[in-house]
Design an enzyme around this catalytic site. Structure first.
Site, short mmCIF file in Angstrom:
data_model
loop_
_atom_site.label_atom_id
_atom_site.label_comp_id
_atom_site.label_asym_id
_atom_site.label_seq_id
_atom_site.Cartn_x
_atom_site.Cartn_y
_atom_site.Cartn_z
N ASP A 72 -3.62 1.49 11.44
CA ASP A 72 -3.46 2.14 12.22
C ASP A 72 -5.88 3.07 11.90
O ASP A 72 -5.84 4.11 11.34
CB ASP A 72 -3.14 3.64 11.38
CG ASP A 72 -3.52 3.38 9.52
OD1 ASP A 72 -3.62 4.34 8.33
OD2 ASP A 72 -4.18 2.74 9.15
N ASP A 116 -9.64 -0.28 9.56
CA ASP A 116 -8.84 -1.07 10.24
C ASP A 116 -9.35 -1.82 11.28
O ASP A 116 -9.29 -2.90 11.80
CB ASP A 116 -7.59 0.06 11.22
CG ASP A 116 -6.57 0.97 9.98
OD1 ASP A 116 -6.96 1.14 9.41
OD2 ASP A 116 -6.26 0.19 9.90
N ASN A 128 -3.29 6.89 10.21
CA ASN A 128 -5.10 7.12 9.36
C ASN A 128 -4.94 8.77 11.21
O ASN A 128 -5.49 9.72 10.21
CB ASN A 128 -6.72 6.62 9.50
CG ASN A 128 -6.09 5.65 8.44
OD1 ASN A 128 -6.02 6.13 7.35
ND2 ASN A 128 -6.69 4.78 8.87
N THR A 137 -1.97 -2.67 7.87
CA THR A 137 -3.21 -2.02 7.56
C THR A 137 -2.95 -0.92 7.08
O THR A 137 -4.22 -0.13 7.11
CB THR A 137 -4.81 -2.21 7.20
OG1 THR A 137 -4.20 -2.41 9.02
CG2 THR A 137 -4.81 -3.82 7.31
N PHE A 179 -2.37 6.12 0.32
CA PHE A 179 -2.54 6.80 1.24
C PHE A 179 -1.13 5.59 1.86
O PHE A 179 0.03 6.82 2.70
CB PHE A 179 -3.39 6.92 2.15
CG PHE A 179 -2.91 7.54 3.53
CD1 PHE A 179 -2.77 6.21 4.87
CD2 PHE A 179 -2.70 8.71 3.96
CE1 PHE A 179 -2.82 6.97 5.97
CE2 PHE A 179 -2.27 9.11 5.13
CZ PHE A 179 -2.49 8.27 5.93
N ASN A 180 -1.48 4.41 2.40
CA ASN A 180 -0.36 3.49 3.58
C ASN A 180 1.22 3.36 3.06
O ASN A 180 2.14 3.46 3.79
CB ASN A 180 -1.01 2.68 3.73
CG ASN A 180 -2.11 1.95 4.04
OD1 ASN A 180 -2.42 2.76 4.84
ND2 ASN A 180 -3.06 1.03 4.03
N GLN A 237 -16.33 9.30 2.77
CA GLN A 237 -15.98 8.78 1.33
C GLN A 237 -16.80 9.36 -0.20
O GLN A 237 -15.82 9.16 -1.38
CB GLN A 237 -16.61 6.96 1.04
CG GLN A 237 -14.98 6.54 2.19
CD GLN A 237 -13.82 6.16 1.97
OE1 GLN A 237 -13.23 6.95 0.59
NE2 GLN A 237 -11.96 5.97 2.45
N HIS A 251 -11.00 -1.11 2.54
CA HIS A 251 -9.57 -1.64 1.76
C HIS A 251 -9.49 -2.64 2.54
O HIS A 251 -8.88 -3.60 2.82
CB HIS A 251 -9.33 0.11 2.17
CG HIS A 251 -9.52 0.78 0.92
ND1 HIS A 251 -9.44 0.52 -0.16
CD2 HIS A 251 -9.78 1.97 1.40
CE1 HIS A 251 -9.61 2.22 -0.74
NE2 HIS A 251 -9.94 2.87 0.54
N ASP A 252 -9.00 -2.26 3.88
CA ASP A 252 -7.63 -3.17 5.09
C ASP A 252 -9.04 -4.83 5.06
O ASP A 252 -8.23 -5.37 5.95
CB ASP A 252 -7.79 -2.31 6.90
CG ASP A 252 -6.87 -1.11 6.03
OD1 ASP A 252 -7.30 -0.35 6.79
OD2 ASP A 252 -6.16 -1.02 5.23
O1 RIB Z 1 -5.17 3.95 1.34
C1 RIB Z 1 -6.34 3.53 2.08
C2 RIB Z 1 -5.56 2.74 3.44
O2 RIB Z 1 -4.95 4.45 4.31
C3 RIB Z 1 -6.22 2.47 4.15
O3 RIB Z 1 -5.67 1.50 5.04
C4 RIB Z 1 -6.89 3.11 5.19
O4 RIB Z 1 -7.05 2.89 6.50
C5 RIB Z 1 -5.79 4.40 5.65
O5 RIB Z 1 -4.50 3.64 6.19
CA CA Z 2 -5.40 1.63 7.66
#
Ligand code: RIB
Ligand code: CA
Length: 310
Positions: free
Chosen positions: A11, A16, A40, A124, A165-166, A227, A239-240
């Site tokens: 996303d 990503d 996102n 991701t 979040f994901n 951030q 993260h991804d």
């Molecule tokens: O929580 C982080 C995740 O949520 C990452 O994949 C970021 O791109 C969002 O999608």
């Molecule tokens: Ca992501």
């Protein structure tokens, strides 16, 4: 060297985009396709962002748009982090790449069914596309080599105290994927928050001086700022890309088998990945959960990837 086949479901999203960058020209990987979901930002934006990234990098990887909303819950986005476009920061040239006409869910089904069972599905973003594919054609489950996801946490969340979040963006989809009976590698915040893209990292990557490094620097310019604003980090947790990096170097991430269940019922903890770290419940492990990462090695992997592009 046999190249590991993967489909990247994402996303985009700044991190990503770096995951696409890592997978795009990796010697040991064959990126078969990129499938996109809402997350996102809206699907329209995340799909365009995926096209912008492959165009910038000169990748021929096909891009497929998928689901524009979660299976059950209302849609959420992360504009506070990724901006109005979902990929604020870089100034992209006019977009010439176009989406493949096939829906991402159909692409996943067709490709997995036709495979030898040797495809790793990396997610991701919210897991909606993979969940829909599993429900539409359950036979694909046996064809998935492994599901490697960025998502969840065995400690706290990043949208609510409980949920990442994901997973929170589509908890029911995550439940379907975690319970598909296939090997799962869950790379959650516990580990991804250890790879903070500090200013010295950005400076290091800028010195690579390739088109990919320029994209990385422009992405981090925005990502690190938001951030800092939201979480107070001195560097953005990348993260991804940890998902793809863990495929490039099997020794990068340390995993611990755990029973993981997604909380679909409670109000406060809806979307939490309940990871039985100490095995209290005596239930079988349902995922390999990331518990540690070789941080210097991760940044070496990122730098090596940036050097693979002009
Ligand atoms: O929580 C982080 C995740 O949520 C990452 O994949 C970021 O791109 C969002 O999608
Ligand atoms: Ca992501």
């Amino acid at each position: 060297m046999e190249r590991q086949k993967l489909i990247l479901d994402c996303d985009p999203g700044h991190d990503d985009a770096v995951a696409i960058l890592l997978a795009g020209r990796a010697p040991g990987l064959e990126l078969l396709g990129i499938t996109v979901t809402a997350g996102n930002q809206t699907l329209e934006k995340t799909a365009q962002n995926a096209l912008r990234v492959v165009q910038w990098l000169g990748l021929d990887t096909p891009v497929y748009a998928g689901c524009d909303r979660p299976l059950v819950r209302d849609k959420i986005v992360a504009g506070n982090i990724h901006g109005e476009t979902g990929l604020d920061g870089p100034v992209f040239p006019s977009l010439e790449r176009t989406l493949r006409p096939e829906h991402a869910v159909q692409y996943l089904i067709r490709t997995l069914l036709a495979s030898e069972g040797d495809i790793t599905v990396v997610t991701t973003g919210p897991m909606t596309n993979l969940a829909m594919a599993l429900r539409l054609e359950p036979r694909i489950a046996e064809k998935i080599r492994r599901i490697v996801l960025m998502g969840g946490s065995y400690t706290n969340g990043n949208v609510t105290p409980a949920a990442e979040f994901n997973i929170l963006a589509d908890p029911e989809a995550a439940h379907i994927c975690f319970s598909a009976g296939r090997p799962v590698s869950m790379i959650g915040l516990d580990v991804t928050r250890k790879v903070l893209c500090l200013p010295e990292i950005v400076e290091r990557m800028a010195r690579v001086n390739t088109g990919a490094s320029r994209l990385f620097v422009d992405l981090m310019g925005h990502f690190c700022r938001t951030q800092k604003e939201v979480f107070g980090w001195d560097g953005a947790p990348l993260h991804d890309p940890v998902t793809v990096a863990s495929l490039l170097d099997p020794d990068l991430v340390r995993f611990k088998p755990m029973n993981v269940r997604i909380d679909l019922r409670s109000e406060q903890s809806y979307g939490r990945t309940n990871c039985d770290y100490f095995g209290y419940l005596g239930l079988p492990a349902t995922a390999d959960v990331a518990v540690d990462i070789d941080v210097p090695r991760f940044w070496d992997i990122v730098e090596e990837a940036l050097r693979r592009y002009e």
